[in-house]
Enzyme design. Structure first.
Site, PDB file in Angstrom:
ATOM      1  N   CYS A  40       0.853  -1.185   0.000  1.00 23.07           N
ATOM      2  CA  CYS A  40       0.000   0.000   0.000  1.00 23.07           C
ATOM      3  C   CYS A  40       0.890   1.235   0.000  1.00 23.07           C
ATOM      4  CB  CYS A  40      -0.875  -0.012   1.247  1.00 23.07           C
ATOM      5  SG  CYS A  40      -1.949   1.415   1.404  1.00 23.07           S
ATOM      6  N   HIS A  97      -9.246  -3.768  -1.657  1.00 24.96           N
ATOM      7  CA  HIS A  97      -8.207  -3.041  -0.907  1.00 24.96           C
ATOM      8  C   HIS A  97      -8.545  -1.543  -0.867  1.00 24.96           C
ATOM      9  CE1 HIS A  97      -3.789  -2.206   0.067  1.00 24.96           C
ATOM     10  NE2 HIS A  97      -4.269  -1.006  -0.233  1.00 24.96           N
ATOM     11  N   GLU A  98      -8.905  -0.980  -2.026  1.00 26.79           N
ATOM     12  CA  GLU A  98      -9.188   0.467  -2.078  1.00 26.79           C
ATOM     13  C   GLU A  98     -10.487   0.801  -1.359  1.00 26.79           C
ATOM     14  OE1 GLU A  98      -6.794   2.243  -2.824  1.00 26.79           O
ATOM     15  OE2 GLU A  98      -5.623   0.685  -3.811  1.00 26.79           O
ATOM     16  N   HIS A 136     -10.102   1.222   2.281  1.00 30.28           N
ATOM     17  CA  HIS A 136      -9.549   2.514   2.717  1.00 30.28           C
ATOM     18  C   HIS A 136     -10.671   3.488   3.096  1.00 30.28           C
ATOM     19  CE1 HIS A 136      -5.224   2.447   2.265  1.00 30.28           C
ATOM     20  NE2 HIS A 136      -5.289   1.938   1.047  1.00 30.28           N
TER      21      HIS A 136
HETATM   22 NI    NI Z   1      -3.691   1.015   0.043  1.00 23.61          NI
END
Ligand code: NI
Length: 190
Positions: free
Chosen positions: A117, A161-162, A165
C-alpha cells in the site's frame, strides 16, 4: 502575466502514511453530479496511478508505483478510488465515486506474496484473504455514468483493498497475527 496552473497533480509527497490518524477515518459519500473540485481530484488520482506505471514518468515526477489509490490517501475523506490494472492486451481501470460492494463470492482469493500500500512503509508480511469475485456499484468518472462492475482475480482484490480505505481499514488488519502465511485450500491463489 503567468499562466495559471489549473491541473491538479498528485505526487508521492502528497500521500499520507498510516502514521497519520486520517488514514483510519471514515470517508464521506460524495454528492453527484461531481463538483469541479471533486472531479479534478479524482482525475488527478487516476492520472497518478496511470503515470506511476510508466517507468519514465514515475521517475521524473516522483511517483511510487501503484495499481490503486483512495482519496483518503491524499488526506481527503471522500469516497473516491481509482484502480488501474494493466494487461498485455488491455486494462481494467475505474475511477469510482461512492463504490459499494453489492455481492461477493463465498470463495476467497489472496495474493501469494501478500499486499502492499502507498500509505504503508512498514513490513506487514502475510496473506490477506478477500472475496474471489465481487460486484461493485458506483459512478465511474471514466465512463461518466453509474456502473456495476463484475471483478475477479487481481482486479477484485485491488478493488476490495481500495474500498477498505474508505472505512479506514488497511490490508494488514486482515492478516492473522498468529499465522500470517496461513493458506486456504478452497481459495484462489494469485
Ligand atoms: Ni492502500
Amino acid at each position: 502575466m503567468f499562466a495559471r496552473m489549473i491541473t491538479m497533480k498528485i505526487t508521492s509527497k502528497d500521500i499520507i502514511l498510516d502514521t497519520d490518524e486520517r488514514i483510519r477515518m471514515q470517508s464521506e459519500p460524495v454528492q453527484l453530479p461531481l463538483s469541479n473540485e471533486d472531479r479534478e481530484l479524482l482525475q488527478a488520482m487516476l492520472d497518478y496511478v496511470r503515470n506511476s506505471q510508466n517507468d519514465e514518468i514515475a521517475k521524473a515526477e516522483d511517483l511510487q508505483p501503484a495499481v490503486g489509490i483512495a482519496a483518503v490517501q491524499v488526506g481527503v475523506l471522500k469516497q473516491m478510488i481509482a484502480v488501474v490494472i494493466p494487461y498485455e492486451d488491455g486494462v481494467d481501470e475505474v475511477a469510482l465515486v461512492n463504490p459499494k460492494i453489492i455481492s461477493e463470492s463465498v470463495q476467497n482469493a489472496y495474493l501469494d506474496n501478500g499486499e502492499g500500500c502507498l500509505s504503508v512503509k512498514g513490513e506487514h508480511p502475510g496473506h490477506v484473504f478477500r472475496h474471489a469475485r465481487i460486484k461493485v456499484r458506483g459512478y465511474d468518472l471514466i465512463q461518466d455514468k453509474n456502473v456495476t462492475i463484475s471483478a475477479e482475480g487481481y482486479f477484485a482484490i485491488c478493488l476490495q483493498h481500495e474500498i477498505d480505505h474508505l472505512s479506514g481499514t488497511l490490508f494488514y488488519d486482515h492478516i492473522d497475527a498468529n499465522n500470517p502465511w496461513k493458506s486456504d485450500d478452497e481459495a484462489e491463489v494469485i
